[in-house]
Design a protein around this motif. Structure first.
Motif, PDB file in Angstrom:
ATOM      1  N   THR A  29       0.959  -1.112  -0.057  1.00  8.60           N
ATOM      2  CA  THR A  29       0.018  -0.243   0.278  1.00  8.60           C
ATOM      3  C   THR A  29       0.741   1.002  -0.032  1.00  8.60           C
ATOM      4  OG1 THR A  29      -2.229  -1.314   1.246  1.00  8.60           O
ATOM      5  CG2 THR A  29      -1.110   1.706   1.521  1.00  8.60           C
ATOM      6  N   ARG A  32       2.432   1.840  -3.661  1.00  2.00           N
ATOM      7  CA  ARG A  32       1.291   1.667  -4.220  1.00  2.00           C
ATOM      8  C   ARG A  32       1.336   4.038  -4.434  1.00  2.00           C
ATOM      9  NH1 ARG A  32      -2.147  -2.467  -2.942  1.00  2.00           N
ATOM     10  NH2 ARG A  32      -1.528  -4.335  -4.625  1.00  2.00           N
ATOM     11  N   LEU A  33       1.246   4.430  -2.716  1.00  2.00           N
ATOM     12  CA  LEU A  33       0.999   5.583  -2.809  1.00  2.00           C
ATOM     13  C   LEU A  33       2.025   6.625  -3.299  1.00  2.00           C
ATOM     14  CD1 LEU A  33       0.115   5.891   0.886  1.00  2.00           C
ATOM     15  CD2 LEU A  33      -1.608   6.710  -1.097  1.00  2.00           C
ATOM     16  N   GLY A  36       1.942   6.272  -6.874  1.00  2.00           N
ATOM     17  CA  GLY A  36       1.231   6.964  -7.634  1.00  2.00           C
ATOM     18  C   GLY A  36       0.994   8.683  -7.491  1.00  2.00           C
ATOM     19  N   GLY A  37       2.069   8.954  -6.653  1.00  2.00           N
ATOM     20  CA  GLY A  37       2.296  10.954  -6.639  1.00  2.00           C
ATOM     21  C   GLY A  37       1.479  11.025  -4.770  1.00  2.00           C
ATOM     22  N   ASP A  38       0.951  10.427  -4.577  1.00  2.00           N
ATOM     23  CA  ASP A  38       0.415  10.905  -3.356  1.00  2.00           C
ATOM     24  C   ASP A  38       1.255  10.489  -1.572  1.00  2.00           C
ATOM     25  OD1 ASP A  38      -2.611  10.468  -4.661  1.00  2.00           O
ATOM     26  OD2 ASP A  38      -2.004   8.574  -4.479  1.00  2.00           O
ATOM     27  N   LEU A  39       2.164   9.913  -1.712  1.00  2.00           N
ATOM     28  CA  LEU A  39       3.355  10.372  -0.916  1.00  2.00           C
ATOM     29  C   LEU A  39       4.194  10.247  -1.210  1.00  2.00           C
ATOM     30  CD1 LEU A  39       3.431   9.974   2.618  1.00  2.00           C
ATOM     31  CD2 LEU A  39       3.490   7.416   2.375  1.00  2.00           C
ATOM     32  N   ASP A  54       5.862  14.526   6.362  1.00  2.00           N
ATOM     33  CA  ASP A  54       5.393  13.984   4.452  1.00  2.00           C
ATOM     34  C   ASP A  54       3.875  13.063   5.357  1.00  2.00           C
ATOM     35  OD1 ASP A  54       6.635  15.897   3.311  1.00  2.00           O
ATOM     36  OD2 ASP A  54       8.079  14.200   2.405  1.00  2.00           O
ATOM     37  N   TYR A  58       0.382  13.234   4.808  1.00  2.00           N
ATOM     38  CA  TYR A  58      -0.811  12.676   4.779  1.00  2.00           C
ATOM     39  C   TYR A  58      -1.514  12.220   5.278  1.00  2.00           C
ATOM     40  CZ  TYR A  58      -2.503   8.696   1.629  1.00  2.00           C
ATOM     41  OH  TYR A  58      -3.234   8.030   0.921  1.00  2.00           O
ATOM     42  N   LYS A  61      -4.381  15.114   6.287  1.00  2.00           N
ATOM     43  CA  LYS A  61      -5.173  15.123   4.786  1.00  2.00           C
ATOM     44  C   LYS A  61      -6.280  14.366   4.907  1.00  2.00           C
ATOM     45  CE  LYS A  61      -2.235  15.433   1.534  1.00  2.00           C
ATOM     46  NZ  LYS A  61      -1.330  16.253   0.459  1.00  2.00           N
ATOM     47  N   SER A  62      -5.353  13.281   5.231  1.00  4.30           N
ATOM     48  CA  SER A  62      -6.453  12.062   4.885  1.00  4.30           C
ATOM     49  C   SER A  62      -7.108  11.682   5.623  1.00  4.30           C
ATOM     50  CB  SER A  62      -5.677  10.697   5.219  1.00  4.30           C
ATOM     51  OG  SER A  62      -4.865  10.659   4.228  1.00  4.30           O
TER      52      SER A  62
END
Length: 67
Positions: A29, A32-33, A36-39, A54, A58, A61-62
């Motif tokens: 997971t 993937r983050l 995917g550029g989310d983290l 960071d 994250y 924000k989540s």
């Protein structure tokens, strides 16, 4: 000189496994983050490192209220 904990002068970087443990998710997971550029992460050799700041951002924000 004064030392500041958590400042820009001494960022703490975590491994993917450490991030997964903090977030209580699988390492896949976290990968993937990152991919995917989310983290945001930096590559060190063949592995990734994620700054603790960071990860905190994250998670902040989540977060949402469920009721």
């Amino acid at each position: 000189m004064s030392s500041s904990s958590g400042g820009l002068s001494d960022p703490k970087f975590l491994t993917i496994a450490e991030v997964a443990a903090i977030m209580r998710v699988s390492k896949m997971t976290v990968y993937r983050l990152v991919h995917g550029g989310d983290l945001p992460a930096v590559r060190v050799g063949r592995s990734f490192r994620v700054s603790e700041e960071d990860v905190d951002e994250y998670l902040r924000k989540s977060f949402y209220s469920a009721g």
